[in-house]
Design an enzyme around this catalytic site. Structure first.
Site, PDB file in Angstrom:
ATOM      1  N   HIS A  49       0.278  -0.129   3.380  1.00 45.84           N
ATOM      2  CA  HIS A  49       0.768  -1.354   2.745  1.00 45.84           C
ATOM      3  C   HIS A  49       1.720  -1.013   1.613  1.00 45.84           C
ATOM      4  CE1 HIS A  49      -1.684  -4.430   4.725  1.00 45.84           C
ATOM      5  NE2 HIS A  49      -2.553  -3.445   4.895  1.00 45.84           N
ATOM      6  N   GLU A  74       3.365  -2.922  -0.159  1.00 44.12           N
ATOM      7  CA  GLU A  74       3.203  -3.913  -1.236  1.00 44.12           C
ATOM      8  C   GLU A  74       1.978  -3.635  -2.094  1.00 44.12           C
ATOM      9  OE1 GLU A  74       2.344  -4.293   1.849  1.00 44.12           O
ATOM     10  OE2 GLU A  74       0.716  -5.729   2.113  1.00 44.12           O
ATOM     11  N   CYS A  76       1.556  -2.598   8.608  1.00 42.07           N
ATOM     12  CA  CYS A  76       0.156  -2.482   9.041  1.00 42.07           C
ATOM     13  C   CYS A  76       0.018  -2.965  10.487  1.00 42.07           C
ATOM     14  CB  CYS A  76      -0.773  -3.206   8.071  1.00 42.07           C
ATOM     15  SG  CYS A  76      -2.487  -2.680   8.240  1.00 42.07           S
TER      16      CYS A  76
END
Lengths: 214, 252
Positions: free
Chosen positions: A190, A192, A80
């Protein structure tokens, strides 16, 4: 394997840490250069504004870390804002200089497409990745058109064609989603938070580090 | 192409999900983390946790819920309820929440939106707007206390103000439609949609899959949220998404 997460005081490290741990790697979170360089690979996370992040990197004496990362070919993943910092410049809140590991600049979504139609800013939600090429560590994954979670108002542009791995289409703009040059990788979304596709990407990156491909 | 999002909302009180969720497949249906996992497997694009704890201890427990959810799941989620200060935002975001949602505290102190947005970025700050039609005013007004008290602000004007202060997303709940299961308030959502350029989440009134279709197309909402129809299994996230897909709406 040990992954170092660069802690320069910007944003949510917890989710990144947990995602990497779930995949079986050890994690250290640190602002100490020597400690970070002892890890097998590094992650530069980041949520917030570009100039604040650069200031924090300077204040924590971490800017020079990236020279050594490049010199030693240590795998680095910017996520990001962490990806945006790897570029040369950004227009967020003024003219800013970035780390310059990738050629190109960070521009702001205009909110109007070529036909003058308004689109939403931030670019927030799930968008599909269109792959231009696959880095060695990702070559065994079939992820074209898979969805990942984006949330950002600025994006990389004017980059080297060869550095672009995958992009998303938003507001008629080509939005770089994954960039890679040698051992340096950036993800604008992202991983994650990107469900199974994010897990596949992080797994492939970690495996690539083990094999010396990332 | 950016997809439309389907968002289940979990009301959490003192660390437990309320509204009598009935899932035989879950070990503990009152455990917010178990329920979050269930919705993740169903294909939820995002989750919203609304903390309705009445006590300080309950709100402390919410931080643990957030931390456990972020440890177990890899989809984004928002935490709302009881976020009154920059410190509250920091606690939730550090614990792994992706966004925080502010409601009444922002009405009392609109600068809270700006502070949060400057510090964490607009994308972290959701402003929740509870709106209800007012015959007296001839427009939608902001209501507080579960729709009982009128706040002297027009909903559309507040939406604009919140975005100007730095809100990155609006969660718009119709207090007229909430719990009615007759569809979202698309007239309200259209007005807000036209007034701002940030993503808008439609909330209040979902009764079936078609209602989601209507609000995501007719009102052009970016996302739609529901609670009880998912909890009571009147429909499922997967079913709603299949229906949307069959109608040509791009979903994940």
């Amino acid at each position: 394997m040990k992954i170092g997460i660069i802690d320069y005081g910007m944003g949510n490290l917890f989710s990144v840490e947990q995602a990497v741990k779930r995949l079986g790697a050890d994690v250290i979170i640190s602002a100490d250069k020597a400690e970070l360089l002892a890890a097998d690979a590094l992650i530069l996370p980041g949520v917030g504004a570009f100039p604040d992040a650069m200031t924090r990197l300077e204040e924590t004496n971490l800017v020079s870390l990236f020279d050594e990362v490049v010199a030693t070919k240590k795998p680095l993943l910017g996520i990001c804002l962490g990806m945006q910092l790897l570029f040369e410049t950004s227009v967020e809140k003024g003219d800013n200089k970035g780390l310059g590991l990738f050629k190109g600049r960070i521009a702001e979504f205009s909110g109007k497409d070529a036909a003058g139609e308004a689109y939403r800013v931030p670019h927030m939600g799930w968008n599909n990745l269109q792959f231009k090429r696959y880095p060695v560590w990702l070559s065994k994954e079939a992820l074209d058109n898979e969805y990942v979670y984006f949330v950002h108002s600025f994006y990389a542009t004017d980059l080297e064609d060869a550095d672009l791995v995958a992009y998303a289409d938003y507001g008629g703009e080509i939005v770089p989603g994954i960039v890679q040059k040698g051992s340096i990788t950036g993800m604008q979304f992202h991983p994650e938070k990107s469900g199974s596709c994010g897990v596949a990407l992080l797994t492939a990156w970690l495996k690539g580090i083990e094999k010396g491909e990332a | 192409m950016l997809t439309k999002r389907i968002i289940p909302c979990l009301d959490v009180k003192e660390g437990r999900v309320v509204k009598g969720v009935q899932f035989v497949s879950l070990r503990d249906a009152g455990d917010p983390v178990e329920l979050a996992k269930f919705y993740n497997e169903q294909g939820a694009d995002e989750l919203v946790f609304l903390d309705i704890s009445a006590t300080h201890e309950g709100r402390e427990t919410m931080v643990d819920v957030v931390r456990e959810t972020a440890s177990a799941l890899s989809i984004p989620f928002t935490v709302g309820g009881g976020i009154r200060t920059l410190a509250d935002m920091t606690r939730m975001l550090r614990a792994g929440a992706d966004k925080v949602s502010v409601n009444s505290a922002a009405l009392q102190n609109p600068q809270l939106i700006k502070e949060g947005s400057d510090y964490f970025g607009a994308q972290c700050i959701v402003v929740a707007i509870d709106a209800k039609w007012s015959e007296e005013d001839g427009t939608w007004m902001i209501y507080t206390h579960g729709g009982r008290n009128k706040f002297p602000k027009e909903a559309v004007a507040w939406a604009k103000e919140a975005v100007a202060l730095g809100a990155g997303e609006l969660l718009v709940t119709s207090m007229d439609k909430d719990g009615e299961k007759t569809g979202f308030d698309n007239a309200l959502l259209k007005e807000i949609r036209a007034a701002v350029n940030v993503p808008v989440i439609a909330s209040g009134g979902a009764g079936n899959a078609e209602h989601f279709y209507e609000t995501l197309t007719e009102a052009d909402a970016d996302a739609a949220l529901a609670a009880s129809i998912f909890h009571y299994k009147e429909t499922s996230v997967a079913e709603v998404k299949n229906y949307l897909r069959s109608k040509g709406v791009v979903v994940r």
